[in-house]
Design an enzyme around this catalytic site. Structure first.
Site, PDB file in Angstrom:
ATOM      1  N   LYS A  86       0.816  -1.227   0.000  1.00  0.00           N
ATOM      2  CA  LYS A  86       0.000   0.000   0.000  1.00  0.00           C
ATOM      3  C   LYS A  86       0.850   1.277   0.000  1.00  0.00           C
ATOM      4  CE  LYS A  86      -4.076  -2.139   0.351  1.00  0.00           C
ATOM      5  NZ  LYS A  86      -5.164  -2.057  -0.616  1.00  0.00           N
ATOM      6  N   GLU A 124     -10.342   5.253   3.545  1.00  0.00           N
ATOM      7  CA  GLU A 124     -10.872   4.085   4.243  1.00  0.00           C
ATOM      8  C   GLU A 124      -9.733   3.089   4.439  1.00  0.00           C
ATOM      9  OE1 GLU A 124     -10.705   4.288   1.021  1.00  0.00           O
ATOM     10  OE2 GLU A 124      -9.921   2.305   0.502  1.00  0.00           O
ATOM     11  N   SER A 175       1.803  -9.758  -0.837  1.00  0.00           N
ATOM     12  CA  SER A 175       1.445  -8.339  -0.725  1.00  0.00           C
ATOM     13  C   SER A 175       1.723  -7.734   0.646  1.00  0.00           C
ATOM     14  CB  SER A 175      -0.027  -8.147  -1.097  1.00  0.00           C
ATOM     15  OG  SER A 175      -0.847  -9.005  -0.324  1.00  0.00           O
TER      16      SER A 175
END
Ligand SMILES: Cc1ncc(COP(=O)(O)O)c(C=O)c1O
Length: 407
Positions: free
Chosen positions: A94, A116, A383
């Site tokens: 991210k 969010e 990830s």
């Protein structure tokens, strides 16, 4: 290496085939156009790209390595490789787009980033980027996820962000997006809604994909350096779809590379509300400002969804995934909670790497492919790391894996 900002899709209106676009209230239309124009300028601005490259290298620790998981490879009879996004600063992919969005917001004169978060990884990454570039930060998070992903909530608070609970509906990711959109509508001038995946109205699916495409661009070069060829298979989990698009985008034109996206089958694919397998079971629809595959209830509203992975339970998906599904370029399958937790322990115990529950879905799918006799190599996008999940996993599943008590 391909320039990560050069992609032929979407078109100028943000469409990938019939998917994407911008379905926003009139007061947001101008704002979305401004964000797109500012982003287009940044793509052409060497200073922007140099700054982002500097932060990727010295702040995030890129390039993230590719690891040949030899123990798993020997056990399952296929060469398994991991793209180690879990080793990035903040522990997941991210941060790749959060830094881009934060610098963009600063350039546009915004004072606050809002977003969010599901698993808390996007929230932590955005709070980190906000602290670094000097912006305020509000993170909307479902009450259920706040309890489940407690370590990430603490990290966001330490980083100076406000964590605002979403208290309606299932109190998970979709409700967090609802709450963040509502807050954004109240003040789209001073705030930038830094959407946490390749979803939302144009230009977010394109912009987040471009920032994440560093994963695939690096992996393509690294894998060829390691093995002399391209991987035979790519596997990534799909929530909104950002880590998957980040990896896939560099390989879409390589027809010999089979590409697999993995959705959460949760507790049951047969029961609505017990999974979030949007591409597997959904149909086209519009929510949160864009058109894509969507899980709908009988009234055509977003269906309630569930997954053990807080970052995967979303009733829609990035529009480029919908396009790639219809095109048949990417195959989408699903993995249940139990299979994901099995893979969580398998990777931990075979390779000494504790994966995020989201990433465990990709690991489980790769192991399934291996058991089905897939040949050659499999590159999994790992990830994120599983530190955020350990208490939850041990409390709920520990006994099955020989952890009855922590004392
Ligand atoms: C580690 C990790 N992987 C995957 C995801 C899913 O998001 P996306 O599909 O956008 O990559 C999340 C979301 O929170 C995450 O934290």
């Amino acid at each position: 290496m391909k320039n990560s900002f050069e992609h032929s899709m979407p078109n100028s209106e943000g469409y990938f085939g019939e998917y994407g676009g911008s379905f926003v209230p009139p007061e947001l239309e101008k704002i979305m156009r401004e964000i797109n124009e500012a982003y287009e300028e940044c793509c052409k601005d060497p200073d922007f790209q140099t700054e982002l490259a500097r932060l990727y290298k010295h702040f995030v620790g890129r390039p993230s390595p590719i690891f040949h998981a030899e123990n798993l490879s020997n056990k399952y009879g296929v060469d398994i490789y991991l793209k180690r996004e879990d080793l990035n600063h903040t522990g997941a992919h991210k941060i790749n787009h959060c830094l881009g969005e934060a610098i963009l917001a600063k350039k546009m004169g915004k004072t606050k980033l809002i977003a969010e978060t599901g698993a808390g990884q996007h929230g932590v990454a955005l709070a980190t980027a906000a602290a670094l570039v000097g912006l305020e930060c509000d993170i909307y998070m479902g009450e259920v996820d706040i309890a489940k992903e407690h370590p990430n909530v603490v990290r966001m608070r330490i980083l100076g962000a406000n964590v605002i609970p979403a208290t309606h509906g299932r109190k998970t990711l979709k409700e967090a997006v609802d709450a963040a959109f509502e807050a954004y509508l109240k003040d789209p001038i001073t705030q930038l809604y830094a959407i946490g995946s390749v979803v939302g109205p144009h230009p977010f699916p394109k912009m987040v994909r471009d920032f994440q495409s560093i994963i695939g661009n690096e992996a393509r070069v690294q894998f060829q350096e390691m093995t002399g060829k391209l991987p035979d298979n790519l596997v990534a989990c799909v929530g909104g779809g950002s880590n998957a698009m980040g990896l896939f985008s560099a390989f879409l034109e390589d027809e010999q590379v089979a590409i697999h996206g993995v959705e959460p089958a949760g507790r049951s694919l047969q029961t609505p509300g017990e999974h979030a397998a949007t591409l597997t079971l959904g149909e086209p629809g519009v929510m949160h400002g864009f058109k894509s595959y969507m899980l709908k209830d009988e009234q055509g509203e977003p269906q309630e969804v569930y997954s053990v992975a807080s970052g995967l339970d979303y009733p829609s998906v990035g529009p480029q995934h919908s396009y790639l599904k219809d095109l048949g370029r990417v195959s989408y399958g699903s993995i249940s909670d139990d299979e994901a937790i099995d893979a969580f322990f398998e990777l931990s115990r075979q390779e000494g790497i504790i994966p995020a529950i989201e990433s465990s879905h990709a690991v489980a799918y790769a192991l399934k492919l291996a058991k089905q006799g897939v040949k050659g190599s499999i590159l999994i996008n790992l990830s994120g790391r599983g530190d955020k999940d350990i208490d939850f996993v041990v409390e709920n599943y520990g006994a099955k894996y020989g952890i009855e008590s922590l004392i």
